[in-house]
Design a protein around this motif. Structure first.
Motif, PDB file in Angstrom:
ATOM      1  N   LEU A 288     -18.321  -0.237   0.387  1.00 39.83           N
ATOM      2  CA  LEU A 288     -17.036  -0.131  -0.304  1.00 39.83           C
ATOM      3  C   LEU A 288     -16.958  -1.099  -1.467  1.00 39.83           C
ATOM      4  CD1 LEU A 288     -14.505   0.297   2.609  1.00 39.83           C
ATOM      5  CD2 LEU A 288     -15.453   2.024   1.108  1.00 39.83           C
TER       6      LEU A 288
ATOM      7  N   VAL B  94      -8.777   0.840   6.202  1.00 36.58           N
ATOM      8  CA  VAL B  94      -9.772  -0.193   5.919  1.00 36.58           C
ATOM      9  C   VAL B  94      -9.084  -1.532   5.670  1.00 36.58           C
ATOM     10  CG1 VAL B  94     -11.532  -0.938   4.292  1.00 36.58           C
ATOM     11  CG2 VAL B  94     -11.492   1.398   5.070  1.00 36.58           C
ATOM     12  N   ALA B  95      -7.958  -1.495   4.936  1.00 32.67           N
ATOM     13  CA  ALA B  95      -7.220  -2.736   4.696  1.00 32.67           C
ATOM     14  C   ALA B  95      -6.714  -3.314   6.013  1.00 32.67           C
ATOM     15  CB  ALA B  95      -6.049  -2.474   3.760  1.00 32.67           C
TER      16      ALA B  95
ATOM     17  N   PHE C 141       0.833  -1.207   0.000  1.00 30.60           N
ATOM     18  CA  PHE C 141       0.000   0.000   0.000  1.00 30.60           C
ATOM     19  C   PHE C 141       0.867   1.256   0.000  1.00 30.60           C
ATOM     20  CE2 PHE C 141      -3.341  -2.870   1.328  1.00 30.60           C
ATOM     21  CZ  PHE C 141      -4.438  -2.317   0.701  1.00 30.60           C
TER      22      PHE C 141
ATOM     23  N   LEU D 134     -11.891  -6.921   1.830  1.00 34.41           N
ATOM     24  CA  LEU D 134     -11.584  -5.513   2.116  1.00 34.41           C
ATOM     25  C   LEU D 134     -10.162  -5.179   1.702  1.00 34.41           C
ATOM     26  CD1 LEU D 134     -13.174  -4.688   5.571  1.00 34.41           C
ATOM     27  CD2 LEU D 134     -13.821  -3.871   3.339  1.00 34.41           C
ATOM     28  N   ILE D 135      -9.219  -6.073   2.057  1.00 38.03           N
ATOM     29  CA  ILE D 135      -7.818  -5.790   1.739  1.00 38.03           C
ATOM     30  C   ILE D 135      -7.618  -5.699   0.226  1.00 38.03           C
ATOM     31  CG2 ILE D 135      -5.460  -6.658   1.892  1.00 38.03           C
ATOM     32  CD1 ILE D 135      -6.232  -8.020   4.479  1.00 38.03           C
TER      33      ILE D 135
ATOM     34  N   MET E 172      -9.228  -2.641  -1.349  1.00 36.64           N
ATOM     35  CA  MET E 172      -8.501  -1.397  -1.111  1.00 36.64           C
ATOM     36  C   MET E 172      -7.247  -1.350  -1.966  1.00 36.64           C
ATOM     37  SD  MET E 172     -10.003   0.620   0.885  1.00 36.64           S
ATOM     38  CE  MET E 172     -11.532   0.144   0.193  1.00 36.64           C
ATOM     39  N   TYR E 173      -6.675  -2.537  -2.278  1.00 37.55           N
ATOM     40  CA  TYR E 173      -5.441  -2.543  -3.047  1.00 37.55           C
ATOM     41  C   TYR E 173      -5.718  -2.339  -4.534  1.00 37.55           C
ATOM     42  CZ  TYR E 173      -0.739  -3.763  -4.421  1.00 37.55           C
ATOM     43  OH  TYR E 173       0.515  -3.723  -4.927  1.00 37.55           O
ATOM     44  N   TRP E 174      -6.630  -3.114  -5.067  1.00 31.39           N
ATOM     45  CA  TRP E 174      -6.808  -3.067  -6.506  1.00 31.39           C
ATOM     46  C   TRP E 174      -7.880  -2.104  -6.978  1.00 31.39           C
ATOM     47  CZ3 TRP E 174      -5.111  -8.329  -5.426  1.00 31.39           C
ATOM     48  CH2 TRP E 174      -3.882  -8.605  -6.039  1.00 31.39           C
TER      49      TRP E 174
ATOM     50  N   SER F  56      -4.224   6.007   0.011  1.00 32.14           N
ATOM     51  CA  SER F  56      -4.654   7.024   0.966  1.00 32.14           C
ATOM     52  C   SER F  56      -4.748   6.414   2.361  1.00 32.14           C
ATOM     53  CB  SER F  56      -6.010   7.560   0.559  1.00 32.14           C
ATOM     54  OG  SER F  56      -6.961   6.546   0.668  1.00 32.14           O
TER      55      SER F  56
ATOM     56  N   ARG G 112       2.243   1.984  -3.297  1.00 37.70           N
ATOM     57  CA  ARG G 112       1.208   2.478  -4.186  1.00 37.70           C
ATOM     58  C   ARG G 112       0.743   3.874  -3.807  1.00 37.70           C
ATOM     59  NH1 ARG G 112      -3.381  -1.092  -6.970  1.00 37.70           N
ATOM     60  NH2 ARG G 112      -1.774  -2.127  -8.131  1.00 37.70           N
TER      61      ARG G 112
ATOM     62  N   LEU H 115     -15.654   8.430   6.321  1.00 39.74           N
ATOM     63  CA  LEU H 115     -15.851   7.013   6.594  1.00 39.74           C
ATOM     64  C   LEU H 115     -16.367   6.881   8.021  1.00 39.74           C
ATOM     65  CD1 LEU H 115     -15.378   4.195   5.416  1.00 39.74           C
ATOM     66  CD2 LEU H 115     -13.113   4.259   6.390  1.00 39.74           C
TER      67      LEU H 115
ATOM     68  N   ILE I 136     -18.890  -3.098  10.387  1.00 38.23           N
ATOM     69  CA  ILE I 136     -17.893  -3.446   9.377  1.00 38.23           C
ATOM     70  C   ILE I 136     -18.582  -4.035   8.158  1.00 38.23           C
ATOM     71  CG2 ILE I 136     -15.956  -4.981   8.907  1.00 38.23           C
ATOM     72  CD1 ILE I 136     -15.146  -4.639  11.808  1.00 38.23           C
TER      73      ILE I 136
ATOM     74  N   SER J 259      -7.172   6.458   4.551  1.00 37.40           N
ATOM     75  CA  SER J 259      -8.389   5.713   4.863  1.00 37.40           C
ATOM     76  C   SER J 259      -8.360   4.338   4.229  1.00 37.40           C
ATOM     77  CB  SER J 259      -9.619   6.466   4.373  1.00 37.40           C
ATOM     78  OG  SER J 259      -9.726   7.683   5.016  1.00 37.40           O
TER      79      SER J 259
ATOM     80  N   LEU K 232      -8.093  -2.927   8.876  1.00 39.68           N
ATOM     81  CA  LEU K 232      -9.260  -3.519   9.520  1.00 39.68           C
ATOM     82  C   LEU K 232      -9.518  -4.912   8.963  1.00 39.68           C
ATOM     83  CD1 LEU K 232     -11.637  -2.767  11.449  1.00 39.68           C
ATOM     84  CD2 LEU K 232     -12.929  -2.326   9.409  1.00 39.68           C
TER      85      LEU K 232
ATOM     86  N   LEU L 246     -11.767   6.276  -1.325  1.00 35.36           N
ATOM     87  CA  LEU L 246     -11.452   6.823  -0.007  1.00 35.36           C
ATOM     88  C   LEU L 246     -10.151   7.598  -0.029  1.00 35.36           C
ATOM     89  CD1 LEU L 246     -12.285   3.859   2.298  1.00 35.36           C
ATOM     90  CD2 LEU L 246     -13.427   6.041   2.199  1.00 35.36           C
TER      91      LEU L 246
ATOM     92  N   PHE M  30     -17.812   4.284  11.136  1.00 38.86           N
ATOM     93  CA  PHE M  30     -17.922   2.900  11.580  1.00 38.86           C
ATOM     94  C   PHE M  30     -18.975   2.748  12.659  1.00 38.86           C
ATOM     95  CE2 PHE M  30     -13.779   2.032   9.629  1.00 38.86           C
ATOM     96  CZ  PHE M  30     -14.112   0.849   9.017  1.00 38.86           C
TER      97      PHE M  30
END
Lengths: 293, 303
Positions: free
Chosen positions: B239, A99-100, A87, B285-286, B289-291, A93, A90, B32, B232, A95, A102, B302, B34
């Motif tokens: 998301l 989230v990742a 991350f 989630l991971i 957020m990555y791709w 951001s 890359r 965001l 979550i 947030s 989390l 985000l 929660f």
């Protein structure tokens, strides 16, 4: 009155553990600027490894805790390499990283739950004997928690003051782009930070587990405590993190004294609100000018 | 089988409200949060307490307060309570941006759960409240699964178009401006605090309505339905689908509701099916957020 003294003593012992957690969390937040939610799962890996070594393999408890902390540190390293570093490369951001993180917490929590079950696991430590200091009674476990915890805190405090590496790590939090310009190894620093943080958290987790046991779902409330302690003391100051952890534990003790133990978790949130409203920079924090933020 | 499909439709209807409420705050406001499950829970509890009372209720003396209001009134109460809770958290948390805002909402979510769990006098704590009456809307008593689908559909057709209008209104546009560049938007006279707080309040109120619908659908509530995991789940469905427009949230809702059902047919061992599902959410989630931080069909990623 004796009850209050006793609760304050218990609060101090807990405070040392909270301070350890706050340092583990704060170290990452201060340098890598990652809101390390995965920490809530990460610091539970050590107690579980200690549990395996102690209960399944019948090793003595000091060996179990040592191996647990080492395993936690390795896990922290792996999390940085596999999760945060991609991350970071890359330029994701804040947030998105949060989230990742989390997501990583959820994965770790549930993997632990599948392997060890959802119930509380306790290490095999026999019945603790207790000592009287005037009106206060402490168990041997509490004394060990206090001594080991404060030794780790003092060692970290001295290291942060004296070792040049930590200067660079602090600088990493201010201007990450400038670190490679000065010829310093940025990625290695990040790995060190995450490893050290996981080791500190793992130590705290092991000390907690020796006393009250460990279950896979307790991470998040401890993370809340750690983050609020860091915020209360002030993000930039190591002494602030320790102070915040101890203050939080003492307030929890007062809550037990005045009301009931079931409202202890509410203290954390009330302190969070109080700090956010009254002193957003924390007790020891310095208020920054707008353009510095 | 038929009832099973109707159940899924009802859940999609309820979660669609949550997803679109969250979309207003996250996709348009750029914040965001929660603690949506917290508002959802506040709504569910308010609705329940307003409905479960009455002379013949067995729980009347175990609850802090209870009434026997008609269904629409109780739903309105749930909306008010959800909005109130949202204002309470917003006033404090909106002093911050970024990580600490998110963290404050997360803390609020955990504390709300603690309160619901431990305050036995309010709603029987961990035991939960059972026997929530079936909704009666203007003389029509709702019992059958298909009637629930109709009820949720009717509420959706009243609530969602209102949200869609909000998205396109000057209010929604000002939120978008704040999301894209807060300082510039403020220099044009848009108050970040006021707009964000209003967005949170609307989201809280509609989540409260969703909570009321949920409570009267399952007729039993306890705090575990409104914990951090639920929050979550709501975050991940938004998301996944993507935020900042109208098509994203519904895609996320449908996928996230149907995905666990699909896993059910794969035939996982029951003992850790729930954990395995959570692990899949975590990895989702991971990887997302990555791709693809924008989600499947989103306009906003985000920041």
């Amino acid at each position: 009155m004796n009850l209050l003294l006793q609760l304050i003593a218990d609060g101090l012992v807990n405070g040392i553990l909270f301070a350890l957690l706050a340092c583990g969390f704060g170290l990452v937040y201060r340098s890598a600027r990652v809101f390390h939610l995965a920490f809530a799962g990460l610091f539970l890996i050590s107690p579980y490894v200690a549990y395996v070594v102690n209960v399944w393999l019948h090793a003595p408890i000091w060996l179990a805790v040592t191996l647990g902390v080492v395993a936690g540190a390795v896990a922290g390293y792996i999390v940085e390499v596999l999760l945060y570093h991609p991350f970071f490369r890359r330029k994701a951001s804040n947030s998105a990283v949060m989230v990742a993180s989390l997501g990583a917490f959820i994965v770790i929590e549930n993997v632990l739950a599948i392997i060890f079950g959802n119930e509380l696991r306790t290490v095999d430590r026999g019945l603790a004997s207790s000592f009287d200091f005037g009106p206060i009674t402490l168990t041997t476990i509490q004394i060990f928690q206090f001594l080991i915890g404060s030794a780790a805190l003092v060692a970290l405090g001295v290291a942060i003051r004296k070792v040049r590496l930590f200067k660079a790590i602090w600088a990493l939090g201010d201007e990450p782009e400038l670190v490679p310009v000065l010829g310093l190894p940025l990625t290695r620093y990040r790995k060190i930070v995450f490893t050290l943080s996981a080791a500190l958290g793992g130590l705290a987790g092991c000390l907690i587990a020796v006393d009250v046991g460990v279950d896979p779902h307790m991470g998040m409330s401890y993370l809340l405590i750690a983050a609020v302690a860091m915020l209360t003391g002030g993000i930039d100051r190591y002494t602030g993190w320790v102070l915040g952890g101890v203050a939080l534990a003492l307030l929890q003790s007062l809550m037990v004294w005045q009301f009931s133990a079931k409202w202890v978790d509410l203290v954390t949130f009330t302190v969070l609100i109080g700090v956010l409203v009254v002193r957003p920079q924390g007790i020891l924090g310095l208020r920054k000018r707008l353009e510095e933020q | 089988m038929e009832n099973y499909v109707l159940h899924l439709l009802t859940m999609i209807g309820i979660y669609a409200i949550l997803a679109y409420s969250m979309n207003l705050v996250t996709g348009f406001g750029g914040l965001l949060v929660f603690c949506l499950a917290g508002f959802y829970g506040v709504g569910a509890y308010t609705h329940t307490l307003l409905q479960v009372g009455g002379a013949e209720s067995r729980l009347a003396d175990e609850l802090l307060f209870s009434a026997a209001c008609p269904f629409p009134v109780a739903l309105l109460g749930a909306a008010l309570a959800g909005g109130g809770a949202a204002i309470a958290i917003g006033v404090v948390a909106l002093r911050f941006r970024g990580d600490f805002f998110v963290f404050a909402t997360l803390g609020f979510q955990m504390m709300l759960y603690t309160v619901l769990y431990n305050w036995n006098e309010l709603g029987r704590g961990a035991f939960g409240i059972y026997g929530i009456p079936r909704p009666v809307v203007f003389g029509w008593e709702i019992n059958q699964p298909w009637e629930y689908v109709v009820l949720v559909g009717v509420v959706d057709t009243m609530v969602l178009p209102f949200l869609f209008l909000l998205y396109r209104s000057p209010f929604g546009l000002s939120l978008k401006a704040l999301r894209d560049n807060e300082r510039a938007a403020e220099s044009l006279g848009i108050s970040a605090f006021r707009q964000h707080l209003s967005a949170l309040m609307v989201a809280g109120a509609f989540s409260g309505i969703a909570g009321g619908l949920y409570a009267s659908y399952v007729t039993y509530i306890d705090p575990t339905s409104f914990g951090l995991n639920e929050s979550i789940f709501i975050v991940s469905l938004l998301l996944l689908g993507g935020s900042g427009n109208i098509r994203g949230p519904i895609i996320g809702t449908v996928v996230m509701i149907l995905l666990p059902e699909a896993l059910r047919f794969v035939g996982l061992p029951d003992s850790f099916a729930a954990n395995l599902r959570e692990i899949i959410y975590g990895f989702a989630l991971i990887l997302l957020m990555y791709w693809r931080p924008r989600g499947l069909a989103g306009d906003f990623s985000l920041r």
